[in-house]
Design an enzyme around this catalytic site. Structure first.
Site, short mmCIF file in Angstrom:
data_model
loop_
_atom_site.label_atom_id
_atom_site.label_comp_id
_atom_site.label_asym_id
_atom_site.label_seq_id
_atom_site.Cartn_x
_atom_site.Cartn_y
_atom_site.Cartn_z
N PHE A 171 -124.16 1.67 6.68
CA PHE A 171 -122.71 1.56 6.61
C PHE A 171 -122.12 2.26 5.40
CE2 PHE A 171 -124.32 -2.36 4.63
CZ PHE A 171 -123.70 -2.32 3.40
N ASP A 172 -122.96 2.62 4.44
CA ASP A 172 -122.44 3.33 3.27
C ASP A 172 -123.61 3.94 2.51
OD1 ASP A 172 -120.61 4.33 1.51
OD2 ASP A 172 -120.24 2.45 0.46
N TYR A 178 -127.18 4.87 -4.04
CA TYR A 178 -127.48 3.71 -3.20
C TYR A 178 -127.33 4.05 -1.73
CZ TYR A 178 -122.53 3.31 -2.15
OH TYR A 178 -121.27 3.57 -1.70
N ILE A 195 -120.14 -7.03 -5.76
CA ILE A 195 -120.58 -8.26 -5.11
C ILE A 195 -121.66 -8.94 -5.97
CG2 ILE A 195 -120.00 -7.51 -2.76
CD1 ILE A 195 -122.95 -6.84 -2.33
#
Length: 218
Positions: free
Chosen positions: A147-148, A137, A164
């Site tokens: 951000f990741d 991902y 989430i």
């Protein structure tokens, strides 16, 4: 998080106050600097302008009024209320982004508000919420900031009902071997609190996800 917002707002007021203290009495036109303090004040102003450069629709006169009244201890809102207003403003940015995104070709929207686009159709099974899945991902904010990401490393495995809500719902729409992009409203992501220093409160998020495997690793 409230403490963080309070510190950010307080810091912004303090920095802008320095600028206004030296500039309010200055006639319109290019700033004139005759001392180190003037140069420092001007530099703070330049830095603050950079921080606010991505904030759309701000009224400079009201920004100045808020600073002036806060300095005079006559502010019409508390720091906590100001922080909440700023956060809600950021939420609206995400809402507007998703509304525009929903009109684009290939974008599907579920009843919850989750948006997705199929990049590659999988050929395997669909996972259910109680499955463990393995994925690659990449996560970005709506401004494109990454951000990741699992790319460049090993894929990650996790129970699908432990992440989430946007992921729990979205991956069940995929087949093993498929790749989707998810556009996740803040309510289905990290909500009003955000996640640490990485994801601000009320952030809509974008994830590109490849569903590699369903089931426990061997």
């Amino acid at each position: 998080m409230k403490k963080l917002i309070r510190n950010l707002v307080t810091g912004a007021l303090a920095l802008t106050a320095i600028v206004l203290t030296h500039s309010c009495s200055t006639p319109a036109g290019p700033a004139k600097m005759s001392s180190k303090a003037d140069s420092l004040s001007y530099s703070y102003g330049v830095m603050m302008a950079r921080e606010l450069s991505n904030e759309k629709g701000l009224n400079p006169e009201l920004v100045a009024a808020g600073i002036r009244e806060a300095m005079n201890e006559t502010a019409q809102v508390t720091l906590e209320e100001a922080g909440k207003s700023i956060s809600m403003g950021k939420a609206q940015v995400g809402i507007d982004f998703l509304a525009e995104n929903a009109q684009k070709e290939g974008i599907e929207t579920t009843a919850s508000g989750l948006q997705y686009k199929v990049i590659e159709e999988g050929t395997g099974a669909n996972p259910v919420a109680t499955d463990v899945v393995t994925v690659h991902y990449k996560g970005t904010l709506i401004n494109g900031e990454v951000f990741d990401s699992s790319h460049g490393g090993e894929p990650i495995s996790f129970p699908l009902n432990r992440v989430i809500p946007g992921w729990t719902e979205g991956l069940q729409l995929m087949k093993e071997g498929g790749k989707n992009i998810f556009y996740i409203p803040y309510e289905l992501a990290y909500g009003e609190r955000g996640a640490g220093q990485v994801i601000p409160p009320y952030s809509a998020l974008i994830f590109e996800v490849e569903l590699i495997k369903i089931g426990e690793n061997n």
